[in-house]
Every structure is written in structure tokens, then in C-alpha cells.
Write a protein that holds these residues in place. Structure first.
Motif, PDB file in Angstrom:
ATOM      1  N   ILE A 120       0.851  -1.195   0.000  1.00  0.00           N
ATOM      2  CA  ILE A 120       0.000   0.000   0.000  1.00  0.00           C
ATOM      3  C   ILE A 120       0.881   1.237   0.000  1.00  0.00           C
ATOM      4  O   ILE A 120       1.843   1.330   0.775  1.00  0.00           O
ATOM      5  CB  ILE A 120      -0.917   0.040   1.241  1.00  0.00           C
ATOM      6  CG1 ILE A 120      -1.870  -1.148   1.267  1.00  0.00           C
ATOM      7  CG2 ILE A 120      -1.719   1.332   1.276  1.00  0.00           C
ATOM      8  CD1 ILE A 120      -2.731  -1.214   2.516  1.00  0.00           C
ATOM      9  N   ALA A 121       0.554   2.191  -0.854  1.00  0.00           N
ATOM     10  CA  ALA A 121       1.198   3.501  -0.852  1.00  0.00           C
ATOM     11  C   ALA A 121       0.160   4.552  -0.478  1.00  0.00           C
ATOM     12  O   ALA A 121      -0.904   4.623  -1.099  1.00  0.00           O
ATOM     13  CB  ALA A 121       1.801   3.811  -2.214  1.00  0.00           C
ATOM     14  N   LEU A 122       0.476   5.325   0.544  1.00  0.00           N
ATOM     15  CA  LEU A 122      -0.410   6.395   0.996  1.00  0.00           C
ATOM     16  C   LEU A 122       0.273   7.742   0.792  1.00  0.00           C
ATOM     17  O   LEU A 122       1.466   7.887   1.049  1.00  0.00           O
ATOM     18  CB  LEU A 122      -0.738   6.252   2.484  1.00  0.00           C
ATOM     19  CG  LEU A 122      -1.346   4.947   2.969  1.00  0.00           C
ATOM     20  CD1 LEU A 122      -1.554   5.007   4.482  1.00  0.00           C
ATOM     21  CD2 LEU A 122      -2.652   4.658   2.259  1.00  0.00           C
ATOM     22  N   THR A 123      -0.491   8.712   0.341  1.00  0.00           N
ATOM     23  CA  THR A 123      -0.064  10.108   0.412  1.00  0.00           C
ATOM     24  C   THR A 123      -0.927  10.772   1.480  1.00  0.00           C
ATOM     25  O   THR A 123      -2.159  10.782   1.376  1.00  0.00           O
ATOM     26  CB  THR A 123      -0.256  10.828  -0.932  1.00  0.00           C
ATOM     27  OG1 THR A 123       0.497  10.145  -1.940  1.00  0.00           O
ATOM     28  CG2 THR A 123       0.224  12.272  -0.823  1.00  0.00           C
ATOM     29  N   HIS A 124      -0.264  11.268   2.513  1.00  0.00           N
ATOM     30  CA  HIS A 124      -0.990  11.884   3.618  1.00  0.00           C
ATOM     31  C   HIS A 124      -1.260  13.350   3.330  1.00  0.00           C
ATOM     32  O   HIS A 124      -0.524  14.008   2.567  1.00  0.00           O
ATOM     33  CB  HIS A 124      -0.172  11.763   4.913  1.00  0.00           C
ATOM     34  CG  HIS A 124       0.049  10.347   5.353  1.00  0.00           C
ATOM     35  ND1 HIS A 124      -0.777   9.695   6.231  1.00  0.00           N
ATOM     36  CD2 HIS A 124       1.026   9.456   5.014  1.00  0.00           C
ATOM     37  CE1 HIS A 124      -0.324   8.467   6.427  1.00  0.00           C
ATOM     38  NE2 HIS A 124       0.763   8.287   5.705  1.00  0.00           N
ATOM     39  N   ASP A 125      -2.294  13.875   3.933  1.00  0.00           N
ATOM     40  CA  ASP A 125      -2.611  15.292   3.803  1.00  0.00           C
ATOM     41  C   ASP A 125      -1.444  16.159   4.269  1.00  0.00           C
ATOM     42  O   ASP A 125      -1.260  17.280   3.785  1.00  0.00           O
ATOM     43  CB  ASP A 125      -3.871  15.605   4.616  1.00  0.00           C
ATOM     44  CG  ASP A 125      -4.377  17.020   4.394  1.00  0.00           C
ATOM     45  OD1 ASP A 125      -4.613  17.392   3.233  1.00  0.00           O
ATOM     46  OD2 ASP A 125      -4.522  17.762   5.390  1.00  0.00           O
ATOM     47  N   SER A 126      -0.631  15.620   5.180  1.00  0.00           N
ATOM     48  CA  SER A 126       0.540  16.341   5.694  1.00  0.00           C
ATOM     49  C   SER A 126       1.678  16.409   4.684  1.00  0.00           C
ATOM     50  O   SER A 126       2.650  17.144   4.883  1.00  0.00           O
ATOM     51  CB  SER A 126       1.045  15.662   6.966  1.00  0.00           C
ATOM     52  OG  SER A 126       1.447  14.321   6.686  1.00  0.00           O
ATOM     53  N   GLY A 127       1.574  15.632   3.587  1.00  0.00           N
ATOM     54  CA  GLY A 127       2.632  15.588   2.583  1.00  0.00           C
ATOM     55  C   GLY A 127       3.540  14.379   2.713  1.00  0.00           C
ATOM     56  O   GLY A 127       4.294  14.061   1.779  1.00  0.00           O
ATOM     57  N   VAL A 128       3.513  13.687   3.847  1.00  0.00           N
ATOM     58  CA  VAL A 128       4.316  12.480   4.031  1.00  0.00           C
ATOM     59  C   VAL A 128       3.782  11.378   3.121  1.00  0.00           C
ATOM     60  O   VAL A 128       2.579  11.252   2.906  1.00  0.00           O
ATOM     61  CB  VAL A 128       4.274  12.021   5.506  1.00  0.00           C
ATOM     62  CG1 VAL A 128       5.038  10.714   5.695  1.00  0.00           C
ATOM     63  CG2 VAL A 128       4.829  13.102   6.418  1.00  0.00           C
ATOM     64  N   ARG A 129       4.696  10.580   2.588  1.00  0.00           N
ATOM     65  CA  ARG A 129       4.318   9.396   1.818  1.00  0.00           C
ATOM     66  C   ARG A 129       4.663   8.153   2.630  1.00  0.00           C
ATOM     67  O   ARG A 129       5.787   8.014   3.105  1.00  0.00           O
ATOM     68  CB  ARG A 129       5.028   9.370   0.461  1.00  0.00           C
ATOM     69  CG  ARG A 129       4.643  10.530  -0.452  1.00  0.00           C
ATOM     70  CD  ARG A 129       5.255  10.369  -1.831  1.00  0.00           C
ATOM     71  NE  ARG A 129       5.039  11.536  -2.660  1.00  0.00           N
ATOM     72  CZ  ARG A 129       3.960  11.749  -3.408  1.00  0.00           C
ATOM     73  NH1 ARG A 129       2.992  10.837  -3.412  1.00  0.00           N
ATOM     74  NH2 ARG A 129       3.849  12.834  -4.153  1.00  0.00           N
ATOM     75  N   SER A 130       3.693   7.256   2.766  1.00  0.00           N
ATOM     76  CA  SER A 130       3.908   5.997   3.480  1.00  0.00           C
ATOM     77  C   SER A 130       3.879   4.842   2.488  1.00  0.00           C
ATOM     78  O   SER A 130       2.961   4.747   1.662  1.00  0.00           O
ATOM     79  CB  SER A 130       2.817   5.771   4.529  1.00  0.00           C
ATOM     80  OG  SER A 130       2.940   6.670   5.607  1.00  0.00           O
ATOM     81  N   HIS A 131       4.886   3.979   2.570  1.00  0.00           N
ATOM     82  CA  HIS A 131       4.934   2.758   1.776  1.00  0.00           C
ATOM     83  C   HIS A 131       4.889   1.585   2.747  1.00  0.00           C
ATOM     84  O   HIS A 131       5.763   1.451   3.607  1.00  0.00           O
ATOM     85  CB  HIS A 131       6.198   2.713   0.924  1.00  0.00           C
ATOM     86  CG  HIS A 131       6.137   3.606  -0.269  1.00  0.00           C
ATOM     87  ND1 HIS A 131       7.165   3.718  -1.190  1.00  0.00           N
ATOM     88  CD2 HIS A 131       5.160   4.447  -0.713  1.00  0.00           C
ATOM     89  CE1 HIS A 131       6.806   4.581  -2.143  1.00  0.00           C
ATOM     90  NE2 HIS A 131       5.611   5.032  -1.871  1.00  0.00           N
TER      91      HIS A 131
END
Length: 345
Positions: free
Chosen positions: A219-230
Motif C-alpha cells: 500500500i502507498a499512501l499520500t498523507h494530507d501532511s505531505g508524508v508518503r507511506s509505503h
């Protein structure tokens, strides 16, 4: 001191290995009842918790809830929401094992039932009290990484042949599969650290022939804060990656291996056995820095007991519950979007 009687509904892996020992170790709680239809598990419950009331159906428990102050739902995923509502209807506060429900809508129904009854409700997202997660939170709050830009997190196993449990060979529509099993933890941690996700991308595969649900996911997430989580979760990884790699504007944090608490619980230990709990040996600490300057970082001790300590405080002292169930709904929304992404929708 007031003591809460807790009913553990379901005495499989979740109920017997995770919930019951943590409850019994909490000085303001006791395991007062266990629901299991297995005669073998019933005997183990009686041996581990003398005086415990053992019944074989939830109907028997909820028909006579005297002496019970909290119900813990530790049954297969597909039953979580319905049993939580039954417990609330019986006048009992509830803890639900993750995943909270099969869908976000189901989770919202449980929250509505708790609010209507005026009863406490929480979700057992125990990985918020993992050693590596607590250490990372400390580093972020201290500004050690600068601005966090990328969060990489993994729960990987090498299990080329399944063990045959419902979590592996059941249907995804019943909450089986690795997306709901381990993804519930990974997504919760990412959202808890970096806030809501505005974009979700997912790759979802079933690699083993005997397994019907997903056993390998990304899963790849783009957070509203700008952080990207893989986020990686897999049962078929022959070479395991780092547990976490977190990249900031000033430095990065890298750690391998899993928090020791699960292994301790599986080995039959309890947090109140008088030995250090959740500690990580120095040789297994993570490291912080840049290519030119890297140093080991002492790990925070893992603290699963904190969940039930906070739940006791919520019921006895009017403190907040340890995990807001609305957080669990947000996690379910991401998991549902992940499944749609993997399907190309």
C-alpha cells in the motif's frame, strides 16, 4: 481498589495469547469469563484463570452478565461488529480486536450503538505500543529526523505453505487475508503518525495455491501532511526487509526485526511475571543518521499492557479510551480504498 470483571469472547490465538494474559496482568482487571465452544480451550482457560466462568455461547454470557464490566471481542473478523453490538445491547462496554469490523459502515454502526447506550468502546490496536513505533514517535517529537518525508514499514513472513488457519485460507469477504490481518496495524500506525490519507494505491496478490485470500500486499499512501507511506505486508517473503525505514530532511531511522512482546506472549509469558517486559537488546536497536554519521538509538520498551491500563482508567476514572474507534473506521476506509485500487476501480 476497584476491580473490573472482563469477559473474553473467543479463546483462540487473539483471546488466549494476547488479550487474556494482558488483562490478567492489569491490577484493576481480572479474567472473569471466557466464551469458547472448544472443550480443550475451556480446560486451558480454567487452568490459567482459576474461578473463571466458561460458557460455550455468547447468548449464555449476555443473558447473565452479572459480574462482567467489559466484553472483549476476540473472535473471527466477520463476527466482530455483530458481537460488539450484542455486548453493548447487554449493557457492557466493549473492546474489539482489530480489524474493528469488515467495513467502515459496520464500524460506524458499532460506534452509533455505543453512543446510544452511553458505553465505552475501543479497538485493540496493540501495535501502537510496539517498541519501534514508540521509539520512532519519540524521535519525531524530538525533531531528530527533521521534516519526515517518507515512512516505509513492513510486516513480512516467510511461510511458503500456509498453516491452514481461517486468517489464511478463508475468504477475503469474511475478513481473511493479510490486508486485514497485518494491514490493519500498518495503516493504523501510518495514520496515527502522519494524519489522514488523501491518496491510496494498492497491489494485492494471492501467491499460494491453497490460499483463497490475499497473502502479499503493498500500500502507498499520500498523507494530507505531505508524508508518503509505503507499507508492505506479506507471508511469502524469503528475504525480509527492514521493519521501518523513515526518511527525514535531516536524518533517517532504520530498524530491523519485530517487537519482542508477541513472541513473549506466545511463549506463555505475562507482563507481571517479574521480568523485564518489552525490552530490546542493544544489538537489536535501530540506527539514526546519514551516510556520514550513523549511530544506534536506544529502543523504547514495548508496552502492550498500557492498552488495558488505559481501558481500566476509562471505565473507572472517566479517562479517554486507549484507541478512539473512529480511528479504526478511518483505517477501514483506507483498507477498502486499497482493495478498490488493487481491483483497478
Amino acid at each position: 481498589m476497584a476491580e473490573l470483571g472482563v469477559a473474553v469472547v473467543g479463546f483462540g490465538l487473539a483471546g488466549e495469547v494476547f488479550h487474556a494474559p494482558l488483562i490478567a496482568a492489569q491490577e484493576r482487571m481480572r479474567v472473569a469469563a471466557v466464551v469458547t465452544s472448544s472443550a480443550e480451550r475451556a480446560e486451558r482457560a480454567r487452568a490459567a484463570y482459576p474461578g473463571v466462568r466458561v460458557v460455550d455461547t455468547v447468548e449464555a454470557l449476555f443473558a447473565e452478565p452479572d459480574g462482567i464490566d467489559l466484553a472483549v471481542i476476540a473472535t473471527p473478523n466477520s463476527t466482530h461488529a455483530a458481537l460488539a453490538i450484542q455486548a453493548l445491547d447487554a449493557g457492557l462496554p466493549v473492546v474489539v480486536d482489530k480489524p474493528f469490523a469488515l467495513t467502515a459502515d459496520e464500524g460506524l454502526e458499532v460506534i452509533a450503538a455505543a453512543e446510544a447506550a452511553g458505553l465505552a468502546l475501543s479497538v485493540f490496536q496493540n501495535r501502537r505500543w510496539d517498541s519501534d513505533f514508540l521509539t520512532l514517535r519519540r524521535l519525531i517529537e524530538a525533531g531528530e529526523l527533521g521534516e519526515v518525508r517518507r515512512f516505509e514499514s513492513r510486516f513480512e513472513r516467510w511461510r511458503p505453505v500456509s498453516k491452514g488457519s481461517w486468517r489464511e485460507v478463508g475468504e477475503a469477504t469474511d475478513g481473511a487475508g493479510i490486508l486485514y490481518d497485518l494491514g490493519s496495524h500498518l495503516v493504523d500506525q501510518a495514520l496515527n503518525l502522519f494524519g489522514p490519507a488523501v491518496e491510496v494505491y494498492c497491489e494485492l496478490d494471492c501467491r499460494r495455491t491453497e490460499v483463497r485470500a490475499d497473502d502479499d500486499a503493498f500500500i502507498a499512501l499520500t498523507h494530507d501532511s505531505g508524508v508518503r507511506s509505503h507499507l508492505w505486508m506479506s507471508a511469502v517473503t524469503p528475504r525480509l526487509g527492514p521493519r521501518m525505514r523513515v526518511l527525514g530532511s535531516e536524518s533517517g531511522y532504520l530498524t530491523f526485526g519485530l517487537d519482542p512482546q508477541e513472541d513473549a506472549l506466545r511463549a506463555g509469558r505475562r507482563p507481571d511475571d517479574g521480568k523485564p517486559w518489552g525490552t530490546v537488546d542493544p544489538e537489536n536497536w535501530g540506527s539514526l543518521g546519514t551516510p556520514d554519521d550513523t549511530h544506534p538509538v536506544p529502543s523504547e520498551a514495548g508496552d502492550y499492557p498500557a492498552f488495558y491500563a488505559q481501558m481500566a482508567a476509562a471505565l473507572l476514572d472517566d479517562a479517554p479510551v486507549p484507541v478512539d474507534p473512529n480511528d479504526a473506521v478511518e483505517t477501514l476506509q483506507v483498507l477498502e480504498e486499497a482493495r478498490r485500487s488493487a481491483a483497478g476501480e
